[in-house]
Motif scaffolding. Structure first.
Motif, PDB file in Angstrom:
ATOM      1  N   LYS A 104       0.863  -1.174   0.000  1.00 59.15           N
ATOM      2  CA  LYS A 104       0.000   0.000   0.000  1.00 59.15           C
ATOM      3  C   LYS A 104       0.899   1.222   0.000  1.00 59.15           C
ATOM      4  CE  LYS A 104      -3.918   2.285   0.466  1.00 59.15           C
ATOM      5  NZ  LYS A 104      -4.952   2.283  -0.611  1.00 59.15           N
ATOM      6  N   PHE A 105       0.845   2.021  -1.070  1.00 60.16           N
ATOM      7  CA  PHE A 105       1.746   3.165  -1.197  1.00 60.16           C
ATOM      8  C   PHE A 105       1.293   4.296  -0.278  1.00 60.16           C
ATOM      9  CE2 PHE A 105       1.923   1.335  -5.624  1.00 60.16           C
ATOM     10  CZ  PHE A 105       3.142   0.712  -5.429  1.00 60.16           C
ATOM     11  N   GLU A 106       2.269   4.936   0.346  1.00 64.07           N
ATOM     12  CA  GLU A 106       1.982   6.078   1.194  1.00 64.07           C
ATOM     13  C   GLU A 106       1.989   7.383   0.410  1.00 64.07           C
ATOM     14  OE1 GLU A 106       4.926   5.787   4.230  1.00 64.07           O
ATOM     15  OE2 GLU A 106       3.810   4.296   5.378  1.00 64.07           O
ATOM     16  N   ASN A 107       2.767   7.431  -0.684  1.00 63.33           N
ATOM     17  CA  ASN A 107       2.858   8.643  -1.496  1.00 63.33           C
ATOM     18  C   ASN A 107       3.440   8.268  -2.853  1.00 63.33           C
ATOM     19  OD1 ASN A 107       5.806   8.555  -1.119  1.00 63.33           O
ATOM     20  ND2 ASN A 107       5.325   9.254   0.970  1.00 63.33           N
ATOM     21  N   GLU A 108       3.562   9.238  -3.736  1.00 63.01           N
ATOM     22  CA  GLU A 108       4.036   8.965  -5.091  1.00 63.01           C
ATOM     23  C   GLU A 108       5.506   8.534  -5.098  1.00 63.01           C
ATOM     24  OE1 GLU A 108       3.849   8.308  -9.090  1.00 63.01           O
ATOM     25  OE2 GLU A 108       2.246   8.625  -7.618  1.00 63.01           O
ATOM     26  N   ASN A 109       6.313   9.091  -4.204  1.00 62.72           N
ATOM     27  CA  ASN A 109       7.707   8.650  -4.130  1.00 62.72           C
ATOM     28  C   ASN A 109       7.795   7.173  -3.744  1.00 62.72           C
ATOM     29  OD1 ASN A 109       8.791  11.108  -4.856  1.00 62.72           O
ATOM     30  ND2 ASN A 109       8.967  11.833  -2.737  1.00 62.72           N
ATOM     31  N   ILE A 136       7.172   5.214  -6.894  1.00 61.36           N
ATOM     32  CA  ILE A 136       8.329   5.248  -7.792  1.00 61.36           C
ATOM     33  C   ILE A 136       9.422   4.307  -7.287  1.00 61.36           C
ATOM     34  CG2 ILE A 136      10.202   6.706  -8.645  1.00 61.36           C
ATOM     35  CD1 ILE A 136       8.163   9.036  -8.656  1.00 61.36           C
ATOM     36  N   GLU A 137       9.659   4.351  -5.971  1.00 61.18           N
ATOM     37  CA  GLU A 137      10.681   3.493  -5.379  1.00 61.18           C
ATOM     38  C   GLU A 137      10.327   2.018  -5.549  1.00 61.18           C
ATOM     39  OE1 GLU A 137      12.984   2.950  -1.073  1.00 61.18           O
ATOM     40  OE2 GLU A 137      11.313   4.350  -1.284  1.00 61.18           O
ATOM     41  N   TYR A 138       9.056   1.706  -5.367  1.00 61.82           N
ATOM     42  CA  TYR A 138       8.629   0.316  -5.514  1.00 61.82           C
ATOM     43  C   TYR A 138       8.775  -0.143  -6.957  1.00 61.82           C
ATOM     44  CZ  TYR A 138       5.889  -3.939  -4.988  1.00 61.82           C
ATOM     45  OH  TYR A 138       5.485  -5.244  -4.976  1.00 61.82           O
ATOM     46  N   HIS A 139       8.427   0.718  -7.912  1.00 60.20           N
ATOM     47  CA  HIS A 139       8.545   0.331  -9.315  1.00 60.20           C
ATOM     48  C   HIS A 139       9.998   0.107  -9.715  1.00 60.20           C
ATOM     49  CE1 HIS A 139       4.354   2.089 -10.499  1.00 60.20           C
ATOM     50  NE2 HIS A 139       4.278   1.021  -9.743  1.00 60.20           N
ATOM     51  N   SER A 140      10.911   0.863  -9.116  1.00 57.22           N
ATOM     52  CA  SER A 140      12.330   0.617  -9.359  1.00 57.22           C
ATOM     53  C   SER A 140      12.734  -0.753  -8.828  1.00 57.22           C
ATOM     54  CB  SER A 140      13.159   1.716  -8.691  1.00 57.22           C
ATOM     55  OG  SER A 140      14.540   1.463  -8.837  1.00 57.22           O
ATOM     56  N   TYR A 141      12.219  -1.088  -7.656  1.00 59.10           N
ATOM     57  CA  TYR A 141      12.474  -2.407  -7.073  1.00 59.10           C
ATOM     58  C   TYR A 141      11.930  -3.513  -7.974  1.00 59.10           C
ATOM     59  CZ  TYR A 141      10.559  -6.292  -4.298  1.00 59.10           C
ATOM     60  OH  TYR A 141      10.143  -7.510  -3.855  1.00 59.10           O
ATOM     61  N   VAL A 142      10.718  -3.333  -8.514  1.00 55.80           N
ATOM     62  CA  VAL A 142      10.121  -4.338  -9.387  1.00 55.80           C
ATOM     63  C   VAL A 142      10.972  -4.534 -10.639  1.00 55.80           C
ATOM     64  CG1 VAL A 142       8.134  -4.870 -10.866  1.00 55.80           C
ATOM     65  CG2 VAL A 142       7.782  -4.030  -8.538  1.00 55.80           C
ATOM     66  N   GLN A 143      11.479  -3.450 -11.192  1.00 58.19           N
ATOM     67  CA  GLN A 143      12.328  -3.568 -12.384  1.00 58.19           C
ATOM     68  C   GLN A 143      13.585  -4.381 -12.082  1.00 58.19           C
ATOM     69  OE1 GLN A 143      11.667  -2.692 -15.588  1.00 58.19           O
ATOM     70  NE2 GLN A 143       9.630  -2.313 -14.735  1.00 58.19           N
ATOM     71  N   SER A 144      14.108  -4.240 -10.886  1.00 56.87           N
ATOM     72  CA  SER A 144      15.292  -5.030 -10.530  1.00 56.87           C
ATOM     73  C   SER A 144      14.946  -6.511 -10.448  1.00 56.87           C
ATOM     74  CB  SER A 144      15.879  -4.546  -9.203  1.00 56.87           C
ATOM     75  OG  SER A 144      15.039  -4.889  -8.106  1.00 56.87           O
ATOM     76  N   LEU A 145      13.726  -6.809 -10.003  1.00 57.86           N
ATOM     77  CA  LEU A 145      13.297  -8.201  -9.946  1.00 57.86           C
ATOM     78  C   LEU A 145      13.123  -8.777 -11.347  1.00 57.86           C
ATOM     79  CD1 LEU A 145      10.604  -8.167  -7.116  1.00 57.86           C
ATOM     80  CD2 LEU A 145      12.907  -9.116  -6.995  1.00 57.86           C
TER      81      LEU A 145
END
Length: 235
Positions: free
Chosen positions: A19-24, A27-36
């Motif tokens: 559950k995202f707390e804010n837009e940052n 963005i941080e989570y999507h960067s993590y997903v790309q690494s996966l």
């Protein structure tokens, strides 16, 4: 570190709901997903967001995105698995370890062999369950399987959740089920089958309702032509 015990022959998975707390945070989570997605020792088998929750007035779990990762060994260090989760040990994340349930192959083989797998279904359907009477749940599955397969509803995975919650609150869930639905019209026909109402009484008796939730979901793995079936290759 989490060690799977006595499950050497079963496929292993990490289930993450966020559950995202804010837009940052997003963005941080999507960067993590790309690494996966570019990892050599883990495979992203599902990545999704909710289309809608079937019980919004009593949300058991609020989430913006979810990802399921297949592991290649029996031991996982959460600290070394993701930098993202190192900084997100709070109420906006849930992680569970799970193994692939293979009982369904013997009990309801028609539910996992989909002749329509060349066509991407309209939705994924998630059921996060706390089971209090497995026999009652089995009756529901037995009595609804024909209505499901006749209307394009198939199982892609039953994931048995390990007893330990790695991150987040201590919800005691037992299983995450992932199904696909061809169209909402077909789903409506299935749930209006004469057997469905009777079978649903068994399901309600078999689950802990305040620890069970269902949601329609969209796949975010847009490069896939179909939704992954975790039973492919073991049937």
């Amino acid at each position: 570190e989490f060690l799977f015990q006595n499950d050497e022959d079963k496929k292993k998975y990490i289930i993450e709901f966020v559950k995202f707390e804010n837009e940052n945070d997003r963005i941080e989570y999507h960067s993590y997903v790309q690494s996966l997605l570019s990892s050599n020792n883990r495979e992203v088998v599902y990545y999704m967001n909710p289309a809608w929750n079937t019980n919004p007035d009593n949300p058991v779990l609020e989430w913006d995105e979810a990802i399921i990762i297949q592991l290649l060994n029996n031991t996982v260090s959460i600290n070394s698995t993701t930098n993202y989760w190192n900084t997100k040990r709070n109420n906006n994340g849930r992680i569970w370890m799970a193994t692939l349930n293979t009982d369904i192959i013997q009990k309801y083989p028609n539910l996992v062999v989909n002749p329509e797998d060349t066509t991407k279904p309209m939705f994924m359907f998630l059921h996060l369950m706390k089971i209090r009477n497995q026999t009652s749940v089995d009756v529901f599955d037995e009595q609804t399987q024909n209505a499901k397969t006749s209307n394009g509803i198939y199982v892609k995975a039953w994931l048995d959740i390990a007893s330990q919650t790695c991150i987040g609150d201590d919800e005691d869930f037992d299983q995450l089920r992932i199904e696909t639905i061809r169209t909402l019209k077909d789903y409506g026909v299935a749930v209006n089958d004469p057997n469905w109402a009777t079978a649903s009484e068994y399901r309600m008796n078999g689950i802990q309702t305040d620890k069970t939730t269902s949601a329609f979901a969209n796949t975010l793995l847009l490069q896939q032509d179909t939704i992954t079936n975790l039973y492919d290759g073991i049937l």
